[in-house]
Design an enzyme around this catalytic site. Sequence first.
Site, PDB file in Angstrom:
ATOM      1  N   TYR A  81      40.875  49.320  40.264  1.00  0.00           N
ATOM      2  CA  TYR A  81      39.762  48.604  40.882  1.00  0.00           C
ATOM      3  C   TYR A  81      39.331  47.370  40.107  1.00  0.00           C
ATOM      4  O   TYR A  81      38.350  46.750  40.449  1.00  0.00           O
ATOM      5  CB  TYR A  81      38.548  49.530  41.010  1.00  0.00           C
ATOM      6  CG  TYR A  81      38.727  50.606  42.035  1.00  0.00           C
ATOM      7  CD1 TYR A  81      38.932  50.291  43.369  1.00  0.00           C
ATOM      8  CD2 TYR A  81      38.685  51.944  41.670  1.00  0.00           C
ATOM      9  CE1 TYR A  81      39.087  51.278  44.317  1.00  0.00           C
ATOM     10  CE2 TYR A  81      38.837  52.940  42.612  1.00  0.00           C
ATOM     11  CZ  TYR A  81      39.033  52.602  43.929  1.00  0.00           C
ATOM     12  OH  TYR A  81      39.190  53.574  44.866  1.00  0.00           O
ATOM     13  N   ASP A  82      40.028  47.029  39.049  1.00  0.00           N
ATOM     14  CA  ASP A  82      39.558  45.927  38.214  1.00  0.00           C
ATOM     15  C   ASP A  82      40.687  44.959  37.872  1.00  0.00           C
ATOM     16  O   ASP A  82      40.912  44.636  36.718  1.00  0.00           O
ATOM     17  CB  ASP A  82      38.918  46.491  36.946  1.00  0.00           C
ATOM     18  CG  ASP A  82      37.991  45.505  36.265  1.00  0.00           C
ATOM     19  OD1 ASP A  82      37.556  44.534  36.921  1.00  0.00           O
ATOM     20  OD2 ASP A  82      37.708  45.686  35.074  1.00  0.00           O
ATOM     21  N   ILE A  83      41.388  44.487  38.894  1.00  0.00           N
ATOM     22  CA  ILE A  83      42.445  43.510  38.673  1.00  0.00           C
ATOM     23  C   ILE A  83      41.791  42.147  38.496  1.00  0.00           C
ATOM     24  O   ILE A  83      41.076  41.668  39.372  1.00  0.00           O
ATOM     25  CB  ILE A  83      43.433  43.464  39.860  1.00  0.00           C
ATOM     26  CG1 ILE A  83      44.131  44.805  39.996  1.00  0.00           C
ATOM     27  CG2 ILE A  83      44.446  42.342  39.678  1.00  0.00           C
ATOM     28  CD1 ILE A  83      44.909  45.236  38.784  1.00  0.00           C
ATOM     29  N   ASN A  87      42.785  41.555  32.615  1.00  0.00           N
ATOM     30  CA  ASN A  87      43.566  42.792  32.602  1.00  0.00           C
ATOM     31  C   ASN A  87      45.046  42.561  32.879  1.00  0.00           C
ATOM     32  O   ASN A  87      45.785  43.508  33.116  1.00  0.00           O
ATOM     33  CB  ASN A  87      42.994  43.801  33.600  1.00  0.00           C
ATOM     34  CG  ASN A  87      41.687  44.374  33.123  1.00  0.00           C
ATOM     35  OD1 ASN A  87      41.392  44.377  31.933  1.00  0.00           O
ATOM     36  ND2 ASN A  87      40.880  44.846  34.047  1.00  0.00           N
ATOM     37  N   TYR A 101      43.926  51.395  32.525  1.00  0.00           N
ATOM     38  CA  TYR A 101      43.109  52.123  31.568  1.00  0.00           C
ATOM     39  C   TYR A 101      42.371  53.253  32.261  1.00  0.00           C
ATOM     40  O   TYR A 101      42.488  53.434  33.461  1.00  0.00           O
ATOM     41  CB  TYR A 101      42.165  51.178  30.825  1.00  0.00           C
ATOM     42  CG  TYR A 101      41.377  50.266  31.717  1.00  0.00           C
ATOM     43  CD1 TYR A 101      40.137  50.643  32.194  1.00  0.00           C
ATOM     44  CD2 TYR A 101      41.880  49.034  32.091  1.00  0.00           C
ATOM     45  CE1 TYR A 101      39.430  49.816  33.019  1.00  0.00           C
ATOM     46  CE2 TYR A 101      41.171  48.200  32.907  1.00  0.00           C
ATOM     47  CZ  TYR A 101      39.934  48.597  33.373  1.00  0.00           C
ATOM     48  OH  TYR A 101      39.236  47.772  34.194  1.00  0.00           O
TER      49      TYR A 101
END
Length: 186
Positions: A81-83, A87, A101
Site C-alpha cells: 500500500y505504500d509504493i 520505497n 516491509y
Amino acid sequence: MAEASSIGRTHQINLIKLYGFCFDPTTMALVYEYMENGSLDGFLFEDKSAINWCKMNEIAVGAAKGIAYLHAECKKRIVHYDIKPGNILLDRNLTSKALVYLEVTMNFGMPHRILLTGFRGTPRQWLPWWTWDMLHNGELLVMVSLCGVPEGALEKALRMLKVALLCIQYKPEERPAMSIVVKMLD
C-alpha cells in the site's frame, strides 16, 4: 514473525531481499540487502545525480515487475500500500528493487483478487482530476518537454507519465493490473 518469514522467502530480481530479522524484546531488526544508490526519491527530488531517460524507463519497468510479482506471481500474494519513490531502491547498477516491509498486508487464505475500495495513500500525492484534461489537450507533452526531457526521450517520458496516471485512478476497477503496466512500459 510469520509475515517476516513470508517476505524472507519471497525472491524476485526486482524485490529487495530480506536476509533476516530479530524480534528479541530488547532488539527488533530487519536485515535487508544493501542498496548502494539509496532510494529513487534521492534522484528525483534531491538531484543526487542525473539519470538519463532511458535508464529512468528501466527503473520504472523494474519497479513495475517487482510489484507485478507481488500481486500475481508469488505464492503468498502481497499487496503493497505504500509504493512511492522512497520505497524503490537502486543497487550499484541503478537496477530498481521494491522494498517490501512488514506494514504490507498479506493475503493469507483470502481470495486471490483483492478489491481496494476508496482512497489509499497520501492524498497530497494524488494528481488532481484536471490532469487528464491536460493529457487529452496535449498540454502534458509541453510540460514534459519543459522539464528538461531531451527531444529524443519525449515519447518515452510521456508514455511513463500516461501509465503513471492510469495507475492512480480513484476507482480501483479503472487501474490496470501491474502485469499490464509492465507491458505498457516495455
